[in-house]
Design a protein around this motif. Structure first.
Motif, PDB file in Angstrom:
ATOM      1  N   GLY A 285       0.790  -1.229   0.000  1.00 13.04           N
ATOM      2  CA  GLY A 285       0.000   0.000   0.000  1.00 13.04           C
ATOM      3  C   GLY A 285       0.815   1.267   0.000  1.00 13.04           C
ATOM      4  N   TRP A 286       2.136   1.163   0.088  1.00 12.30           N
ATOM      5  CA  TRP A 286       2.998   2.351   0.114  1.00 12.30           C
ATOM      6  C   TRP A 286       3.725   2.480  -1.216  1.00 12.30           C
ATOM      7  N   ASP A 287       3.719   3.676  -1.771  1.00 11.57           N
ATOM      8  CA  ASP A 287       4.438   3.971  -3.010  1.00 11.57           C
ATOM      9  C   ASP A 287       5.396   5.122  -2.713  1.00 11.57           C
ATOM     10  N   ILE A 288       6.551   4.765  -2.154  1.00 13.60           N
ATOM     11  CA  ILE A 288       7.519   5.759  -1.679  1.00 13.60           C
ATOM     12  C   ILE A 288       8.563   6.013  -2.756  1.00 13.60           C
ATOM     13  N   ARG A 289       8.757   7.278  -3.091  1.00 12.86           N
ATOM     14  CA  ARG A 289       9.655   7.671  -4.175  1.00 12.86           C
ATOM     15  C   ARG A 289      10.992   8.212  -3.682  1.00 12.86           C
ATOM     16  N   LEU A 290      11.080   8.572  -2.423  1.00 11.90           N
ATOM     17  CA  LEU A 290      12.334   9.030  -1.812  1.00 11.90           C
ATOM     18  C   LEU A 290      12.183   8.894  -0.305  1.00 11.90           C
ATOM     19  N   SER A 291      13.253   8.487   0.358  1.00 15.96           N
ATOM     20  CA  SER A 291      13.145   8.283   1.807  1.00 15.96           C
ATOM     21  C   SER A 291      14.495   8.440   2.484  1.00 15.96           C
ATOM     22  N   LYS A 292      14.461   8.993   3.670  1.00 14.54           N
ATOM     23  CA  LYS A 292      15.651   9.022   4.528  1.00 14.54           C
ATOM     24  C   LYS A 292      15.207   9.167   5.968  1.00 14.54           C
TER      25      LYS A 292
END
Length: 344
Positions: A285-292
């Motif tokens: 369910g998560w569509d993460i395009r950038l993370s830190k």
């Protein structure tokens, strides 16, 4: 006692002519009290502020009061005498989102148009821990060095400030690209330090490049003292971290690496599996395009994330949450509210 009872008792014990002024005051007071206790009485709130993102990824939030930001709730402005102004169309108000409680002490949620959907003390300068590594990655990529060149972990890369653990031993070698993946996916401090040391011209040149990048992004409340984020002197605001995240997302390598759930890199010629420190990456369910993510004792648990929601890219910044679980719950609550908005 009802208003009717009060009226009857007053008339029964007092000459009605003398009691009339007191009776009027009593009725007015009771009516106000009844209205204030009625759960259906709604006090209107001000519209959310808006912000703009320029082509360089710079987010400029609209002005607001420090008290409103600190409370995490948009408050109705105090009425004041002012010259008439031309009417303006209010920005859409999303009451469930605007009133959403979060544990993080500083927070900002904006959509891909730059509209501020939710804010909580977003302009206070605080430590940002390993969110610093987004800036380190940008500066390293800006230098245009050979990403396949091998670099070495030295004793100078050992954390003697926080004594944090590391999976990479002194003397280990890896490509510059592998070090970048270690820094962004696993938040490996020694890898970030080595990237800065191997910058063209050394640490002094790296620090100058960071200072120039801060100026280029228009960050007036950001100060970075080291490439890892271990120093409590690495500070910024939720609003300016959103600018950093927007700028970092323009680098395909940073967007790709930081949004990988896991990866494998070679250290000393042997494969090493990495797992993203943000457990939401790759989750259903998560569509993460950038993370830190980030953590130090001074900064608390931090998160900078860009994700798709309702056809838009949403930037979520959480600073100084009480723990990893609280940070995840904040992010999940924000995502749930955004999904409800999109479905409405």
């Amino acid at each position: 006692m009802t208003i009717r009872d009060t009226v009857i008792r007053t008339l029964a014990h007092t000459n009605w002519r003398l009691a009339l002024p007191a009776l009027v005051l009593t009725c007015g007071s009771l009516i106000v009290q009844a209205a204030s206790e009625d759960p259906e009485v709604v006090v209107p709130t001000a519209s959310p502020t808006t912000a703009a993102i320029n082509p360089a990824g710079v987010v400029t939030p609209a002005p607001g009061t420090a008290a409103d930001a600190a409370s995490g709730v948009v408050k109705a402005p105090i009425a004041a005498v002012a010259p008439p102004t031309a009417p303006q169309a209010p920005a859409p108000v999303d009451e469930p989102l605007m009133k959403l409680p979060v544990n993080a002490r500083h927070m900002l949620v904006i959509d891909d148009t730059g509209r501020v959907l939710m804010a909580k003390d977003a302009d206070t300068v605080v430590p940002i821990a390993s969110l610093t590594k987004l800036m380190t990655a940008m500066v390293v990529l800006d230098a245009g060095q050979d990403m396949n060149e091998e670099i070495r972990i030295e004793d100078a890369d050992v954390d003697r400030l926080k004594h944090s653990r590391s999976r990479v031993r002194v003397g280990a070698t890896m490509t510059r690209e592998a070090a970048l993946e270690l820094a962004l996916i696993s938040s490996e401090n020694r890898a970030a330090s080595a990237l800065a040391r191997h910058f063209p011209g050394g640490l002094a040149a790296y620090e100058a490049a960071v200072a120039a990048k801060i100026r280029a992004l228009g960050l007036t409340h950001t100060s970075l003292a080291d490439p890892t984020g271990l120093s409590p002197a690495n500070t910024s605001t939720a609003a300016e971290v959103a600018r950093i995240a927007a700028a970092a997302a323009r680098y395909p390598a940073i967007a790709r690496i930081s949004s990988d759930k896991s990866s494998a890199v070679e250290i000393n010629g042997r494969p090493r599996e990495l797992r993203n420190t943000n457990h939401l990456v790759g989750a259903k369910g998560w569509d993460i395009r950038l993370s830190k993510t980030g953590y130090t004792e001074e900064a608390g648990r931090c998160l900078a994330m860009r994700m798709k929601s309702g056809g838009q890219t949403i930037t979520v910044i959480l600073l100084d949450a009480d723990g990893s679980a609280q940070r995840l719950r904040d992010a999940a609550a924000i995502r749930k509210s955004l999904a409800k908005i999109a479905a409405a």
